[in-house]
Design an enzyme around this catalytic site. Structure first.
Site, PDB file in Angstrom:
ATOM      1  NE  ARG A 120     -40.374  45.183  -7.985  1.00 41.77           N
ATOM      2  CZ  ARG A 120     -41.183  45.486  -9.001  1.00 41.77           C
ATOM      3  NH1 ARG A 120     -42.384  45.973  -8.784  1.00 41.77           N
ATOM      4  NH2 ARG A 120     -40.784  45.307 -10.248  1.00 41.77           N
TER       5      ARG A 120
ATOM      6  CE1 TYR B 151     -40.764  54.227  16.126  1.00 39.79           C
ATOM      7  CE2 TYR B 151     -40.893  54.603  13.769  1.00 39.79           C
ATOM      8  CZ  TYR B 151     -40.233  54.085  14.858  1.00 39.79           C
ATOM      9  OH  TYR B 151     -39.034  53.431  14.682  1.00 39.79           O
TER      10      TYR B 151
ATOM     11  CG  ASP C 190     -48.377  52.692  13.955  1.00 40.55           C
ATOM     12  OD1 ASP C 190     -48.427  51.541  14.436  1.00 40.55           O
ATOM     13  OD2 ASP C 190     -47.305  53.282  13.708  1.00 40.55           O
TER      14      ASP C 190
ATOM     15  CE  LYS D  85     -40.543  48.435  16.565  1.00 39.30           C
ATOM     16  NZ  LYS D  85     -41.254  49.670  16.247  1.00 39.30           N
TER      17      LYS D  85
HETATM   18  C1  LIG Z   1     -41.190  50.720  15.263  1.00 38.29           C
HETATM   19  C2  LIG Z   1     -42.407  51.452  14.886  1.00 38.29           C
HETATM   20  C3  LIG Z   1     -42.639  51.851  13.563  1.00 38.29           C
HETATM   21  C4  LIG Z   1     -41.624  51.647  12.455  1.00 38.29           C
HETATM   22  O1  LIG Z   1     -41.376  50.301  12.221  1.00 38.29           O
HETATM   23  P1  LIG Z   1     -40.000  49.715  11.632  1.00 38.29           P
HETATM   24  O2  LIG Z   1     -40.306  48.269  11.536  1.00 38.29           O
HETATM   25  O3  LIG Z   1     -38.931  50.060  12.615  1.00 38.29           O
HETATM   26  O4  LIG Z   1     -39.759  50.373  10.318  1.00 38.29           O
HETATM   27  C5  LIG Z   1     -43.825  52.497  13.264  1.00 38.29           C
HETATM   28  N1  LIG Z   1     -44.728  52.759  14.223  1.00 38.29           N
HETATM   29  C6  LIG Z   1     -44.537  52.393  15.504  1.00 38.29           C
HETATM   30  C7  LIG Z   1     -45.577  52.715  16.528  1.00 38.29           C
HETATM   31  C8  LIG Z   1     -43.378  51.731  15.886  1.00 38.29           C
HETATM   32  O5  LIG Z   1     -43.186  51.389  17.163  1.00 38.29           O
END
Ligand SMILES: *Cc1c(COP(=O)(O)O)cnc(C)c1O
Length: 405
Positions: free
Chosen positions: A70, A123, A195, A220
């Site tokens: 962890r 998001y 982000d 992603k």
């Molecule tokens: C998918 C996504 C998230 C969240 O990510 P997870 O891996 O699904 O928890 C945050 N910000 C953006 C822009 C995303 O596309």
């Protein structure tokens, strides 16, 4: 007897000077003691100490090493080093999911009485955890259209601590000028976090534009193969890294070694995947813009995009995400979904497979009609994430499905 072989890959020597693709392939892998080409999965919860002094030194931070997964693990560390290098940052903090990274940022940088300003079309869950959960701990937030820097300025209060941006934002494809926003934020002593999920480190490096930290849902583009959920934060400075990392560790938001292994495997082809997909995305966006059943197309690479010039300046490419509006509205959106054959009808993005979804009936169906429209989610809006299939097959797929709308 313990066998300890210290092996250094020669890449170590030229690390600092190498280009994006070289770092993408090698960064983070250089410390494996056996010289293995790929950092293996250290599927272990704990690490033994040589003796009491060794254990004491590790806990005191006097020696580098691993204690408990962890807190840190070689497989996870390799990925952290890799993405930190791709984002030109100091260090990476891998998390169980993208939302784990978002939560870690909020937990580390906000507290009782603090205020955050964020992009309105951020998001969805990044906004809902703030409004539903962090609000219970006395954190307040304002959601504004950050494409216009004036909107940020107007909302800065004495207790504002954080500017949290997403650009391009989803699914409206609006851009924020990171450099200008960061300059303004720093004048007011706010921290800036971006982000960067939608661009990936290959197309945009917010730390170079003035952000203090950047985060990704590695689910992603970075992993890119739709088989892992994960997240990561990269900070510009050691100070911010040392502030944020203990929050992730303490809250138990860590990534798992097996996840890290897969993501590290995925990232090695990031630029190839993005190049191929964004080349198709440009052709598809141009094709859609001419289609009689399509009202408009939003793609940063089209001259019709209101922030095309900012995209050219701020991003190294226009990405693989396209939003378009069908003339037939909600019904047409549903019909298009039902007739797609190559594109998978699914949420998420940034993978090798093309995905399509209809926000009004899917991701944003929970919002009341008026709020949905205010967020830019029109009835006929379609979000399309271009994968690496053959461009002509993707166009043929859209063609046949649009014919049936
Ligand atoms: C998918 C996504 C998230 C969240 O990510 P997870 O891996 O699904 O928890 C945050 N910000 C953006 C822009 C995303 O596309």
């Amino acid at each position: 007897m313990r066998i300890v072989i210290r092996f250094m890959h020669k890449y170590h020597v030229m690390k600092e000077k190498s280009g994006f693709n070289t770092r993408m392939v090698h960064a983070g892998s250089e410390d494996d003691q056996w010289g293995s080409a790929v950092v293996p999965i250290y599927q272990t919860s704990t690490f033994s100490f040589e003796n009491a002094q060794h254990g004491a030194d590790l806990f005191a931070g006097k020696r580098k090493g691993y204690i408990y997964t962890r807190i840190g693990n070689p497989t996870i560390h390799a990925l952290e080093e890799n993405i930190a290098s791709l984002e030109n940052g100091y260090g990476g903090i891998a998390t169980a999911s993208g939302m784990g990274a978002v939560s870690t940022i909020y937990l580390a940088l906000l507290g009782q009485g603090a205020h955050m300003i964020s992009t309105a079309s951020v998001y969805g869950p990044s906004r809902s955890i703030m409004e539903n959960h962090f609000s219970r701990f006395g954190v307040t937030s304002s959601y504004v259209n950050t494409s216009d820097i004036e909107n940020i300025k107007k909302n800065i209060r004495p207790e504002t601590k954080l500017l949290y941006l997403e650009t391009p934002s989803n699914p409206t494809m609006e851009l924020t000028d990171i450099k200008a926003a960061a300059r303004l934020a720093h004048e007011h002593k706010l921290l800036v976090v971006v982000d960067n999920t939608f661009s990936s480190p290959y197309l945009q490096n917010p730390l170079d534009l003035g952000a203090d930290a950047v985060l990704h849902s590695v689910t992603k583009f970075i992993n890119g193969h739709a088989d892992v959920v994960g997240g990561i934060i990269v900070t510009k400075t050691p100070e911010l890294y040392n502030l944020i990392r203990p929050v992730m560790v303490g809250m138990g938001l860590n990534m798992d070694p097996h996840q890290a292994f897969l993501v590290h495997r995925g990232v090695k082809t990031l630029s190839l995947r993005v190049e191929k997909a964004q080349k198709s995305a440009m052709e598809i966006a141009q094709w859609l813009e001419q289609h009689p059943k399509v009202e408009w197309v939003k793609y940063p690479g089209l001259p019709s995009h209101p922030q095309h010039d900012l995209a050219k300046k701020q991003m190294k490419g226009f990405g693989t995400m396209i939003s378009f509006e069908l003339k037939g509205g909600y019904k047409a959106g549903e019909e298009l979904m039902n007739h797609m054959q190559v594109a998978l009808l699914a949420v998420s993005l940034g993978g090798v497979e093309t995905l399509i979804q209809h926000p009004a009936s899917m991701t944003h169906s929970g919002l009341p009609g008026k709020e949905r429209l205010e967020a830019g989610i029109t009835d006929g809006l379609v979000r399309y994430s271009v994968g690496i299939e053959d461009t002509q097959d993707l166009i043929a797929d859209l063609q046949q499905a649009l014919n049936q709308v």
